[in-house]
Design an enzyme around this catalytic site. Structure first.
Site, PDB file in Angstrom:
ATOM      1  N   ARG A  44      27.727  30.315 -10.616  1.00 28.41           N
ATOM      2  CA  ARG A  44      26.748  29.227 -10.793  1.00 28.41           C
ATOM      3  C   ARG A  44      26.724  28.815 -12.262  1.00 28.41           C
ATOM      4  NH1 ARG A  44      23.870  32.477  -6.861  1.00 28.41           N
ATOM      5  NH2 ARG A  44      22.517  33.502  -8.379  1.00 28.41           N
ATOM      6  N   LYS A 134      10.134  19.173 -14.346  1.00 30.69           N
ATOM      7  CA  LYS A 134      10.206  18.387 -13.112  1.00 30.69           C
ATOM      8  C   LYS A 134       9.464  19.074 -11.969  1.00 30.69           C
ATOM      9  CE  LYS A 134      12.869  18.213  -9.705  1.00 30.69           C
ATOM     10  NZ  LYS A 134      14.021  18.252  -8.793  1.00 30.69           N
ATOM     11  N   LYS A 217      10.382   9.622 -11.155  1.00 35.72           N
ATOM     12  CA  LYS A 217      11.682   9.813 -10.485  1.00 35.72           C
ATOM     13  C   LYS A 217      11.519   9.499  -9.001  1.00 35.72           C
ATOM     14  CE  LYS A 217      15.233  13.326  -9.592  1.00 35.72           C
ATOM     15  NZ  LYS A 217      16.054  14.395 -10.142  1.00 35.72           N
TER      16      LYS A 217
HETATM   17  C1  5MM Z   1      19.218  19.093  -7.705  1.00 28.05           C
HETATM   18  O1  5MM Z   1      18.463  19.197  -6.515  1.00 28.05           O
HETATM   19  C2  5MM Z   1      17.042  19.326  -6.658  1.00 28.05           C
HETATM   20  C3  5MM Z   1      16.476  20.111  -5.527  1.00 28.05           C
HETATM   21  O2  5MM Z   1      16.839  21.394  -5.535  1.00 28.05           O
HETATM   22  P1  5MM Z   1      16.060  22.392  -4.502  1.00 28.05           P
HETATM   23  O3  5MM Z   1      15.914  21.634  -3.197  1.00 28.05           O
HETATM   24  O4  5MM Z   1      16.987  23.516  -4.413  1.00 28.05           O
HETATM   25  O5  5MM Z   1      14.762  22.711  -5.139  1.00 28.05           O
HETATM   26  C4  5MM Z   1      16.349  18.001  -6.421  1.00 28.05           C
HETATM   27  O6  5MM Z   1      14.976  18.064  -6.742  1.00 28.05           O
HETATM   28  C5  5MM Z   1      16.938  16.937  -7.216  1.00 28.05           C
HETATM   29  O7  5MM Z   1      16.559  17.074  -8.557  1.00 28.05           O
HETATM   30  C6  5MM Z   1      16.518  15.574  -6.734  1.00 28.05           C
HETATM   31  O8  5MM Z   1      16.257  15.504  -5.365  1.00 28.05           O
HETATM   32  C7  5MM Z   1      17.620  14.613  -7.049  1.00 28.05           C
HETATM   33  O9  5MM Z   1      18.812  15.105  -6.508  1.00 28.05           O
HETATM   34  P2  5MM Z   1      19.743  14.115  -5.711  1.00 28.05           P
HETATM   35  O10 5MM Z   1      20.886  14.976  -5.257  1.00 28.05           O
HETATM   36  O11 5MM Z   1      18.911  13.577  -4.579  1.00 28.05           O
HETATM   37  O12 5MM Z   1      20.129  13.057  -6.725  1.00 28.05           O
END
Ligand code: 5MM
Length: 335
Positions: A44, A134, A217
């Site tokens: 990771r 976040k 966001k």
């Molecule tokens: C990177 O993925 C984040 C969520 O991780 P977990 O579900 O494991 O907590 C997620 O919050 C992400 O930051 C946002 O949804 C944006 O990711 P995408 O892939 O939708 O651009």
């Protein structure tokens, strides 16, 4: 200008956006196993430090959202991860929610948890170098959802989180994600997303959050992934702009979209059209997870020592999104 407003503007300056690398171990395991790489702490870290040390970071990535495991790791070149990110000219950030759990009272919906002990965890993350944080609330659309209850409690949690984060001198990213899963139309997405965002701002204002010191966001306005309603990219951009113009207070400095399951190029194209038609004063940029990492992860998985090749793929995606954040992207720039 307040310190928090400065941080927010710096993260999104000159076409920069955010790399969302905050997948929890469960999600990252799914991503790695999907490309047949064992999900160990070392793997990771290797994938993530490969991205964080890519040259595209300095021009295109103003902030990186980390997960608890990563912010405490040290790179193979013995740099603490937040230091590596800062050296690349970007700001380290941290996901502080502890995940979406079943909502009592409406068990088909979710409430995001993590408020207990948050003040203490924020102090620790700030000491580790985090400049922003976040928290993601998730909402699904169907005939009866999202319910008033889910809209209310998630907005309340996002506001309590934001107030605590600002108290600790960091910028909260407020992420209310209306999922694209389902048969709903783009118009349903528009209505529900507008309601969700308006409620978030009601609560943020009630909790005295400085709106100049946050980044929103949101999702783009899309038809559900099982919908018969197909809309053009231009319509996505126009509906998204209309929704945000009507529901986001003008003090908010910037909006950084999530990609939410769109393909890489689709997420770039939609962002580009949003910027080409931007009739608001908001900076419109990206905070993509999958849409910045998918191709890089696929290539890396073939040979996890291929750092240069992986970085090349990531740099390209980052550049395309940076152009889109300025409304300067075109399809012929894709390779
Ligand atoms: C990177 O993925 C984040 C969520 O991780 P977990 O579900 O494991 O907590 C997620 O919050 C992400 O930051 C946002 O949804 C944006 O990711 P995408 O892939 O939708 O651009």
């Amino acid at each position: 200008m307040s310190e928090l407003n400065n941080i927010a503007l710096k993260i999104l300056e000159k076409g920069k956006g955010i790399l969302a690398a905050d997948e929890s171990t469960g999600t990252m395991t799914k991503r790695l196993e999907g490309v047949k790489v064992p999900s160990t702490p070392e793997n990771r870290l290797l994938f993530r430090e490969t991205l964080f040390s890519a040259s595209g970071m300095s021009d295109c990535i103003g902030g990186v959202i980390l997960y608890d495991e990563t912010i405490k790791q040290t790179s193979s070149k013995k740099n603490k991860i937040p230091e590596l990110i800062s050296k690349m000219g970007s700001a380290p950030g941290i996901k502080v929610d502890t995940g979406a759990k079943v909502l009592a009272g409406s068990p088909e919906e979710k409430i995001t948890e993590g408020l207990d002990g948050l003040r203490e965890r924020l102090i620790e993350y700030h000491k580790l170098g985090a400049k922003f944080t976040k928290w993601r609330g998730v909402y699904n659309i169907s005939k009866n959802y999202p319910s008033k209850l889910a809209i209310h409690v998630n907005a309340h949690a996002l506001a309590r989180y934001s107030a605590l984060v600002q108290e600790c001198n960091m910028v909260p990213i407020v992420e209310p994600e209306v999922l694209m899963d389902g048969e709903h139309s783009a118009n349903d997405c528009y209505e529900k997303t507008s309601e969700v965002i308006k409620k978030c701002f009601d609560e943020l204002i009630l909790h005295k959050v400085d709106l100049k010191g946050i980044i929103l966001k949101p999702n783009m306005i899309l038809a559900g992934n099982k919908s018969k309603d197909k809309i053009s990219n231009e319509e996505v951009a126009n509906l998204t702009l209309k929704c945000l113009k009507n529901s986001v207070p003008s003090e908010v400095p910037g909006i950084a979209f999530l990609s939410g399951g769109q393909s890489e190029v689709e997420a770039t194209e939609n962002l580009d059209l949003i910027n080409k038609n931007n009739n608001t004063n908001f900076i419109m940029s990206y905070s993509y997870g999958r849409a910045l990492q998918q191709s890089a992860l696929k290539l890396w998985s073939k040979n996890i020592q291929n750092i240069e090749g992986t970085q090349k793929v990531f740099n390209h995606r980052a550049k395309m999104n940076s152009l889109a954040a300025q409304g300067k992207w075109s399809k012929d720039l894709e390779i």
